[in-house]
Design a protein around this motif. Sequence first.
Motif, mmCIF file in Angstrom:
data_model
loop_
_atom_site.group_PDB
_atom_site.id
_atom_site.type_symbol
_atom_site.label_atom_id
_atom_site.label_comp_id
_atom_site.label_asym_id
_atom_site.label_seq_id
_atom_site.Cartn_x
_atom_site.Cartn_y
_atom_site.Cartn_z
ATOM 1 N N VAL A 204 0.866 -1.209 0.046
ATOM 2 C CA VAL A 204 0.000 0.143 -0.057
ATOM 3 C C VAL A 204 0.811 1.229 -0.024
ATOM 4 O O VAL A 204 0.627 2.171 -0.746
ATOM 5 N N VAL A 205 1.885 1.225 0.980
ATOM 6 C CA VAL A 205 2.852 2.356 1.015
ATOM 7 C C VAL A 205 3.451 2.637 -0.460
ATOM 8 O O VAL A 205 3.567 3.817 -0.963
ATOM 9 N N ALA A 206 3.832 1.646 -1.008
ATOM 10 C CA ALA A 206 4.615 1.735 -2.274
ATOM 11 C C ALA A 206 3.782 2.310 -3.382
ATOM 12 O O ALA A 206 4.023 3.117 -4.240
ATOM 13 N N PHE A 207 2.330 1.802 -3.313
ATOM 14 C CA PHE A 207 1.574 2.075 -4.550
ATOM 15 C C PHE A 207 1.352 3.763 -4.160
ATOM 16 O O PHE A 207 1.520 4.469 -5.337
ATOM 17 N N PHE A 208 1.065 4.287 -3.157
ATOM 18 C CA PHE A 208 1.008 5.873 -2.876
ATOM 19 C C PHE A 208 2.018 6.456 -3.072
ATOM 20 O O PHE A 208 1.885 7.897 -3.082
ATOM 21 N N GLN A 209 3.137 6.006 -2.915
ATOM 22 C CA GLN A 209 4.572 6.665 -2.937
ATOM 23 C C GLN A 209 4.780 7.162 -4.588
ATOM 24 O O GLN A 209 5.708 7.790 -4.874
ATOM 25 N N SER A 210 4.195 6.361 -5.402
ATOM 26 C CA SER A 210 4.128 6.653 -6.919
ATOM 27 C C SER A 210 3.600 7.743 -7.342
ATOM 28 O O SER A 210 2.463 8.156 -6.907
ATOM 29 N N GLU A 211 4.254 8.787 -7.679
ATOM 30 C CA GLU A 211 3.914 9.924 -8.028
ATOM 31 C C GLU A 211 2.610 9.987 -9.454
ATOM 32 O O GLU A 211 1.763 10.586 -9.238
ATOM 33 N N GLU A 212 2.729 9.051 -10.190
ATOM 34 C CA GLU A 212 1.858 8.731 -11.201
ATOM 35 C C GLU A 212 0.489 8.195 -10.699
ATOM 36 O O GLU A 212 -0.756 8.703 -10.895
ATOM 37 N N ASN A 213 0.469 7.191 -9.572
ATOM 38 C CA ASN A 213 -0.640 6.832 -9.117
ATOM 39 C C ASN A 213 -1.150 8.056 -8.311
ATOM 40 O O ASN A 213 -2.398 7.992 -8.172
ATOM 41 N N ARG A 214 -0.389 8.745 -7.756
ATOM 42 C CA ARG A 214 -1.326 10.082 -6.924
ATOM 43 C C ARG A 214 -1.807 10.921 -7.800
ATOM 44 O O ARG A 214 -3.112 11.338 -7.666
#
Length: 666
Positions: free
Chosen positions: A554-564
């Motif tokens: 979950v942390v890795a997903f939201f650390q992605s600028e593109e995902n944000r």
Amino acid sequence: MTIEAQIKQLRDELNDYNYKYYVLDQSEISDFEFDMKLKTLQDLEAKHPEFYDVNSPTNRVGGTITKNFNTVVHDYRMYSLDNSYSKDDLLAWEQRVKKMVDGDVSYTCELKYDGASISLTYENGVLTKAVTRGDGVQGDEVTSNIKTIKSVPLTLKGDFPEKFDIRGEIVLPFDGFNKMNEERIEIGEEPYRNPRNTASGSLKLQDSSEVAKRPLECLLYTIVGRNLNIQSQIEGLQKARDWGFKVPNAAKLVHSIDDVFEFIEYWDVHRHDLPYETDGVVIKVNSFQHQEELGYTAKAPRWAIAYKFKAEQVSTRLNEITYQVGRTGAITPVANLEPVELAGTTVKRASLHNADQIAKLDIREGDEVFVEKGGEIIPKIIAVDLTQRPSDSKPTEYITHCPECNTALVRQDGEAQHYCPNYNGCKPQIIGRIQHFISRKAMDIDGLGGETVALLVNEGLICNYSDLYQLTKADVLPLERMAEKSADNLINGIEQSKQVPFERVLYALGIRYVGETVAKKLVKHFKYVDAIAEATEEDLVNVDEIGVKIAKSVVAFFQSEENRLIIERLKGFGLRLEISEEALANQTDTLAGKVFVVSGVFARVSRDELKKMIEDNGGKIGSSISSKTSFVVAGDKMGPSKRTKAEALGIHVLTEDDFLIMVNKS
């Protein structure tokens, strides 16, 4: 006798003959006499349409044409069953059951027939609706086709509930299947592959008169509904027989796991004498009260399990190993086989799972391999025939780069699979994520399927799932096989998906390891997507049932600028990325940190309603009494050993009224 009375008498006689012949296997009149009575009834009904009855025996011959089958939501979800393949699996299941329920436990053993699942709805003793299983939440209405099956009663007899659903399996007996194939071969057509697929396909034929020609049968096994006045599974089966349903007589009530093993061993041998396909035994906790206490996981009831008979095996040549890329980037090696018949289907491909599995079995291209169907569904290679290995055979070298984008693969410590890390540039991953996003359990976008997603990506119209919400009718109309109405349906489906609740949107995002259940827990705890996005690993691990692996993902997903950026776009398009104000208004933290075990039968609220009240007020539901339990909510018929254990541990036992007062005070 009046015409109306004549018609009623003929209908009653024909229904009774049908029941005795197709359910009880008793023949009281000849086929000729039956046909003559049916012809007389048809003539009378044609001359007197004022006495029309939708459930007349004459309607069993079909004739209704259904162009599109309506999707219908089940009143009661049709769950899958957990599978077991050994006695050890069953023993482990029995231990889980006995840990959660009080007192002696009995089991109902039933044969697992291999057909097409169906749910029938009866109101005031009349068949009103028949719906396929679908995804368990919703299915296709096939009432007209089901009415042509002679073993399905159109009207019931005896003392039946006002409204209920009954579930069963539509099967095609071997004799009928073989006769159908003889007729097809005689006229030069391809024979059907197997009874199961033929039965399933029959339910979706557009012309019900064609369904009527097929010798389908319906075997019933579960009644669901409210105020049924039935206490156990075995009682329910007998009630269903009394009302006129065809219920297999093999079902047996047993009182120990040893009796279960005896039932399995008997039918593992004698199943070959049955007139239908069967692939195992279903074991259910008999008491409905016990079933209610055990409840469900996200996918299956805890009170039932399927034991699958040993799968059929064949050998064939492995021609080539290829590699597929999944939506998470996981690489799956695939064995491309010389086509071979297995359990009624032609098998051409089998999963090899991962590099470790290939190395463990030393699987190589050109090998003669043994293939079976895992649970008789998914083909898998179980061994290599080393005696037939070519002399020039070379060990398989697992690929090092993605077969789609040529990015170097990675493999994390403790992981079985290799992954392509090119998250935003590997086309199968992009397509797979969007296909997951639109799936039924996620955004459920009507009018948009997997093939259309691939087409939209390949045409450059979308690059991620947020792009779906800026599509216009003009964008999609030029696509292959896209008509005016289809384009309207697609755009409308995308617009309607904005109403999907937050937990399904979070699941739809495709975060690795975040399934339906985890998504619900995260939403319940954090309430807003921004709170999840800002959460640390420690914050996440503190959520009930969230482990380190999920937290890291979950942390890795939201650390992605593109995902944000994608999340911000979804917010802008109006998707629900927070709990609604209405839902929030019904939630408190009054019971936060408290663990409740719910047991017994309740008078004022249902068990599910009671559990929801606990969770809405911040409490947790425990499956069994332990030192971590804060309160036991005790209803009628709670087992004495549970009360004794609670008292020994000093746990406060609440009545239903005590609990309701506690919540209302909050």
